[in-house]
Design a protein around this motif. Structure first.
Motif, mmCIF file in Angstrom:
data_model
loop_
_atom_site.group_PDB
_atom_site.id
_atom_site.type_symbol
_atom_site.label_atom_id
_atom_site.label_comp_id
_atom_site.label_asym_id
_atom_site.label_seq_id
_atom_site.Cartn_x
_atom_site.Cartn_y
_atom_site.Cartn_z
ATOM 1 N N VAL A 281 5.224 -15.073 -2.823
ATOM 2 C CA VAL A 281 4.432 -13.737 -2.756
ATOM 3 C C VAL A 281 3.646 -13.599 -1.603
ATOM 4 C CG1 VAL A 281 2.443 -12.763 -4.158
ATOM 5 C CG2 VAL A 281 4.149 -14.035 -5.433
ATOM 6 N N VAL A 282 3.660 -12.587 -1.183
ATOM 7 C CA VAL A 282 2.791 -12.225 0.119
ATOM 8 C C VAL A 282 1.686 -11.181 -0.576
ATOM 9 C CG1 VAL A 282 4.198 -12.469 1.601
ATOM 10 C CG2 VAL A 282 4.198 -10.273 0.987
ATOM 11 N N ILE A 283 0.235 -11.604 0.013
ATOM 12 C CA ILE A 283 -0.666 -10.392 -0.337
ATOM 13 C C ILE A 283 -1.533 -10.143 1.244
ATOM 14 C CG2 ILE A 283 -2.938 -10.154 -1.404
ATOM 15 C CD1 ILE A 283 -2.140 -12.783 -3.391
ATOM 16 N N LEU A 284 -1.504 -8.907 1.463
ATOM 17 C CA LEU A 284 -1.957 -8.464 2.651
ATOM 18 C C LEU A 284 -2.110 -6.895 2.632
ATOM 19 C CD1 LEU A 284 1.266 -8.035 5.257
ATOM 20 C CD2 LEU A 284 1.349 -8.573 2.929
ATOM 21 N N ALA A 285 -2.595 -6.257 3.916
ATOM 22 C CA ALA A 285 -2.982 -4.962 3.639
ATOM 23 C C ALA A 285 -1.656 -4.060 3.769
ATOM 24 C CB ALA A 285 -3.569 -4.555 5.352
ATOM 25 N N ASP A 286 -1.928 -2.936 2.908
ATOM 26 C CA ASP A 286 -0.731 -2.117 2.679
ATOM 27 C C ASP A 286 0.103 -1.920 3.608
ATOM 28 O OD1 ASP A 286 -2.596 -0.437 3.407
ATOM 29 O OD2 ASP A 286 -2.585 0.796 1.996
ATOM 30 N N SER A 287 -0.360 -1.357 4.913
ATOM 31 C CA SER A 287 0.454 -1.044 5.821
ATOM 32 C C SER A 287 1.361 -2.327 6.425
ATOM 33 C CB SER A 287 -0.334 -0.530 7.197
ATOM 34 O OG SER A 287 -1.527 -1.599 7.420
ATOM 35 N N GLY A 288 0.807 -3.376 6.478
ATOM 36 C CA GLY A 288 1.588 -4.705 6.678
ATOM 37 C C GLY A 288 2.889 -5.030 5.637
ATOM 38 N N LEU A 289 2.151 -4.653 4.368
ATOM 39 C CA LEU A 289 3.096 -4.970 3.772
ATOM 40 C C LEU A 289 4.545 -4.037 3.727
ATOM 41 C CD1 LEU A 289 4.207 -6.407 0.941
ATOM 42 C CD2 LEU A 289 2.909 -4.802 -0.394
ATOM 43 N N GLU A 290 4.193 -2.965 3.759
ATOM 44 C CA GLU A 290 5.298 -1.806 3.918
ATOM 45 C C GLU A 290 6.172 -1.937 5.090
ATOM 46 O OE1 GLU A 290 6.163 0.452 1.614
ATOM 47 O OE2 GLU A 290 4.597 -0.169 0.470
ATOM 48 N N LYS A 291 5.526 -2.448 6.129
ATOM 49 C CA LYS A 291 6.418 -2.860 7.344
ATOM 50 C C LYS A 291 7.591 -4.123 6.948
ATOM 51 C CE LYS A 291 6.269 -3.625 12.337
ATOM 52 N NZ LYS A 291 7.051 -4.736 12.577
ATOM 53 N N LEU A 292 6.798 -5.066 6.248
ATOM 54 C CA LEU A 292 7.811 -5.963 5.850
ATOM 55 C C LEU A 292 8.681 -5.700 4.946
ATOM 56 C CD1 LEU A 292 5.103 -8.700 5.385
ATOM 57 C CD2 LEU A 292 6.552 -8.784 7.239
ATOM 58 N N VAL A 293 8.459 -4.749 4.023
ATOM 59 C CA VAL A 293 9.405 -3.973 3.164
ATOM 60 C C VAL A 293 10.617 -3.356 4.029
ATOM 61 C CG1 VAL A 293 9.863 -2.306 1.444
ATOM 62 C CG2 VAL A 293 8.155 -3.806 1.274
ATOM 63 N N SER A 294 10.250 -2.657 4.965
ATOM 64 C CA SER A 294 11.169 -1.867 5.636
ATOM 65 C C SER A 294 11.889 -2.901 6.788
ATOM 66 C CB SER A 294 10.502 -0.761 6.863
ATOM 67 O OG SER A 294 9.741 -1.764 7.777
ATOM 68 N N GLU A 295 11.644 -4.209 7.183
ATOM 69 C CA GLU A 295 12.105 -4.828 7.624
ATOM 70 C C GLU A 295 12.840 -5.897 6.625
ATOM 71 O OE1 GLU A 295 9.152 -7.115 9.554
ATOM 72 O OE2 GLU A 295 8.870 -5.659 11.294
ATOM 73 N N GLY A 296 13.315 -5.808 5.362
ATOM 74 C CA GLY A 296 13.849 -6.451 4.358
ATOM 75 C C GLY A 296 13.322 -7.821 4.175
ATOM 76 N N LYS A 297 12.046 -8.028 4.513
ATOM 77 C CA LYS A 297 11.609 -9.324 4.191
ATOM 78 C C LYS A 297 10.790 -9.367 2.974
ATOM 79 C CE LYS A 297 11.275 -11.037 9.052
ATOM 80 N NZ LYS A 297 11.825 -10.111 9.641
ATOM 81 N N VAL A 298 10.502 -8.435 2.528
ATOM 82 C CA VAL A 298 9.832 -8.149 1.060
ATOM 83 C C VAL A 298 10.567 -7.297 0.454
ATOM 84 C CG1 VAL A 298 7.645 -7.191 -0.305
ATOM 85 C CG2 VAL A 298 7.374 -8.735 2.020
ATOM 86 N N ALA A 299 10.579 -7.555 -1.085
ATOM 87 C CA ALA A 299 11.707 -6.790 -1.941
ATOM 88 C C ALA A 299 11.137 -5.254 -1.903
ATOM 89 C CB ALA A 299 11.835 -7.652 -3.113
ATOM 90 N N ALA A 300 11.996 -4.405 -1.940
ATOM 91 C CA ALA A 300 11.659 -2.902 -2.143
ATOM 92 C C ALA A 300 11.208 -2.770 -3.717
ATOM 93 C CB ALA A 300 12.830 -2.006 -1.753
ATOM 94 N N GLY A 301 10.377 -2.267 -3.957
ATOM 95 C CA GLY A 301 9.801 -1.721 -5.074
ATOM 96 C C GLY A 301 8.964 -2.838 -6.000
#
Length: 274
Positions: A82-102
């Motif tokens: 689990v990662v917990i961070l600012a929403d903009s940082g989380l969305e960037k990690l999603v776009s890079e495939g490091k955090v699961a979409a959805g």
């Protein structure tokens, strides 16, 4: 009426006992940024006590290239659920495939504020002009290298027309909290998420930025790609629950969920049942 910390903790524990059912005793690896830390450190012991899960925690900034930032640690292949961070940082990690979409779950909303050392003048930053003059008059300024500091350095200082005037006295802080720098006396004023400034008792919290200049940041949880376990999902559900919100509200954050009401006191003349 605000819950006391003790009432909030009891409310959270009641919710956990309902959520948990049988104990699971799973390991959950989490990395969280500083803005959610004060709430997180109160919530994790309650969760562990009720579920027997073990939460293994690391800390890092939401963004940036510092070695201990969340993006840097994921890029090195460190393992988290689990990662917990600012929403903009989380969305960037999603776009890079490091955090699961959805998998994004918003936990709390945060505002940017300013603090000074105790015993030093508290400038008025309640208006745009007051903040502008405070920045111009300050001998030294520090701000976070994470989400709040990125907004200040890339947008706010330019909007106020002070970027050139303060560039030699305003410094971005890496790998430690702004409050720690202020507490040592290494700067006159400092800016960071309110929830990261309030824990420093050596400081006076001056206030949030004026509403028209404020950046409202969500702290959000996401599950690391390939690590979407039942244990991780269970933990995130708790952090986003109304019971957790009762504690989140006490740390300078605005909870996304509606907190549970305070427990009703026993009727007069009735002994409390333990």
């Amino acid at each position: 009426m605000k819950l006391t910390a003790m009432a909030a903790s009891k409310a959270s524990l009641v919710f956990l006992l309902w959520l948990a059912g049988p104990a699971w005793a799973d390991d959950i690896r989490v990395i969280t940024s500083g803005g959610f830390t004060a709430a997180y450190q109160q919530l994790v012991p309650l969760y562990e006590a009720a579920t027997q899960d073990r939460v293994i925690t690391a800390y890092g900034a939401s963004m940036g290239n510092a070695p201990d930032s969340i993006p840097s640690r994921l890029a090195r292949g460190e393992t988290f659920d689990v990662v917990i961070l600012a929403d903009s940082g989380l969305e960037k990690l999603v776009s890079e495939g490091k955090v699961a979409a959805g998998s994004r779950v918003d936990l709390a909303r945060s505002l940017i504020g300013m603090s000074v050392r105790k015993g030093t003048p508290k400038p008025d930053i309640s208006t745009v002009e007051g903040l502008r003059q405070t920045l111009l008059n300050a001998k030294s300024i520090v701000y976070s290298a994470s989400a709040s500091g990125t907004y200040l350095s890339n947008e706010l200082f330019q909007r106020l027309g002070v970027a050139d005037q303060i560039k030699d006295k305003a410094h971005k802080i890496y790998s430690e909290r702004v409050g720690a720098v202020l507490a040592r006396g290494d700067a006159e004023i400092g800016f960071q998420q309110v929830s990261e400034l309030l824990p420093f008792k050596e400081l006076d919290f001056v206030g949030p930025l004026p509403a028209e200049l404020q950046q409202s940041v969500f702290f959000s949880a996401g599950m690391v790609a390939g690590r979407q376990t039942a244990a991780a999902s269970r933990f995130v559900r708790f952090l986003a629950s109304p019971a957790a919100a009762s504690i989140v509200q006490t740390t300078g954050l605005e909870a996304v969920a509606t907190p549970l009401p305070a427990p009703a006191p026993p009727a007069l003349g009735q002994a409390s049942k333990q």
